[in-house]
Design a protein around this motif. Structure first.
Motif, short mmCIF file in Angstrom:
data_model
loop_
_atom_site.label_atom_id
_atom_site.label_comp_id
_atom_site.label_asym_id
_atom_site.label_seq_id
_atom_site.Cartn_x
_atom_site.Cartn_y
_atom_site.Cartn_z
N PRO A 23 0.76 -1.23 -0.16
CA PRO A 23 0.05 0.01 -0.05
C PRO A 23 0.72 1.18 0.16
N GLY A 24 1.92 1.42 0.70
CA GLY A 24 2.68 2.25 0.65
C GLY A 24 3.61 2.74 -0.63
N SER A 25 3.73 1.78 -1.41
CA SER A 25 4.56 2.12 -2.53
C SER A 25 4.00 2.71 -3.50
N THR A 26 4.36 3.72 -4.11
CA THR A 26 3.87 4.24 -5.34
C THR A 26 4.89 4.36 -6.63
N GLY A 27 4.12 4.79 -7.77
CA GLY A 27 4.92 4.98 -8.94
C GLY A 27 5.26 3.80 -9.94
N LEU A 28 5.69 3.85 -10.89
CA LEU A 28 5.77 2.61 -11.94
C LEU A 28 7.05 1.84 -11.55
N TRP A 29 7.02 0.81 -11.79
CA TRP A 29 8.21 0.02 -11.87
C TRP A 29 8.96 0.00 -13.30
N ASP A 30 9.94 0.33 -13.03
CA ASP A 30 10.76 0.73 -14.40
C ASP A 30 11.62 -0.64 -14.76
N LYS A 31 11.96 -1.44 -14.07
CA LYS A 31 12.65 -2.78 -14.18
C LYS A 31 12.65 -3.94 -13.27
N PHE A 32 12.89 -5.01 -13.54
CA PHE A 32 12.73 -6.17 -12.60
C PHE A 32 14.02 -7.32 -13.05
N SER A 33 14.46 -8.04 -11.90
CA SER A 33 15.52 -8.82 -12.14
C SER A 33 14.88 -10.43 -11.87
N PHE A 34 15.34 -11.45 -12.71
CA PHE A 34 14.83 -12.61 -12.55
C PHE A 34 16.06 -13.62 -12.70
N LEU A 41 21.41 -13.06 -11.72
CA LEU A 41 20.10 -12.33 -12.13
C LEU A 41 20.42 -11.77 -13.26
N GLN A 42 19.27 -11.67 -14.11
CA GLN A 42 19.14 -10.95 -15.46
C GLN A 42 18.32 -9.65 -15.24
N GLU A 43 18.42 -8.53 -15.53
CA GLU A 43 17.58 -7.30 -15.62
C GLU A 43 16.94 -7.28 -16.84
N ARG A 44 15.51 -6.97 -16.56
CA ARG A 44 14.74 -6.45 -17.71
C ARG A 44 13.88 -5.34 -17.53
N LEU A 45 13.84 -4.40 -18.48
CA LEU A 45 13.18 -3.24 -18.24
C LEU A 45 11.55 -3.33 -18.87
N PHE A 46 10.73 -2.60 -18.00
CA PHE A 46 9.15 -2.79 -18.43
C PHE A 46 9.23 -1.77 -19.56
N VAL A 47 8.19 -1.84 -20.37
CA VAL A 47 7.96 -0.73 -21.54
C VAL A 47 7.57 0.53 -21.02
N THR A 48 8.21 1.30 -20.86
CA THR A 48 7.58 2.68 -20.46
C THR A 48 8.19 3.73 -21.36
N GLU A 49 7.60 4.86 -21.37
CA GLU A 49 8.05 6.02 -22.25
C GLU A 49 9.78 6.33 -21.98
N GLU A 50 9.86 6.37 -20.84
CA GLU A 50 11.44 6.72 -20.45
C GLU A 50 12.38 5.42 -20.65
N ASN A 51 11.86 4.11 -20.86
CA ASN A 51 12.74 3.04 -21.07
C ASN A 51 13.03 2.93 -22.78
N VAL A 52 11.74 3.23 -23.44
CA VAL A 52 11.75 3.39 -24.84
C VAL A 52 12.68 4.41 -25.32
N ASP A 53 12.50 5.78 -24.63
CA ASP A 53 13.41 6.67 -25.10
C ASP A 53 14.92 6.38 -24.97
N GLY A 54 15.28 5.68 -23.68
CA GLY A 54 16.51 5.49 -23.36
C GLY A 54 17.30 4.29 -24.39
N PHE A 55 16.53 3.46 -24.61
CA PHE A 55 16.81 2.38 -25.71
C PHE A 55 17.23 3.00 -27.08
#
Length: 91
Positions: A23-34, A41-55
């Motif tokens: 409940p106290g967590s806000t904002g979008l997740w921009d990446k995750f590791s698995f 662990l490998q890192e992957r980015l969620f599809v967000t405008e900022e991540n697309v711009d960066g890529f």
């Protein structure tokens, strides 16, 4: 993470992990590791405008760019993301 609302679904060719924010967590997740263990662990980015711009920015200008090169890069906006497609607009 909010443990009771998180879920796992496994089939013969797929696995889905559903995560719920606490409940106290806000904002979008921009990446995750698995991975199989924490040391690999490998890192992957969620599809967000900022991540697309960066890529795309790194694809258009892989080394440090001049200010004029940065200003001439296209404007990229993520319009829609679904399970099977992403729609972006480039100006």
């Amino acid at each position: 993470l909010l443990s009771p609302e998180s879920s796992v679904s496994v089939s013969a060719h797929n696995a889905v992990v559903g995560l719920a924010k606490a409940p106290g967590s806000t904002g979008l997740w921009d990446k995750f590791s698995f991975g199989l263990d924490p040391s690999a662990l490998q890192e992957r980015l969620f599809v967000t405008e900022e991540n697309v711009d960066g890529f795309l920015g790194s694809a258009f200008c892989p080394s440090p760019c001049s200010q004029s090169a940065l200003e001439s890069q296209p404007l990229i906006e993520v319009l829609d993301v679904t399970e099977d497609r992403i729609q972006i607009r480039v100006e």
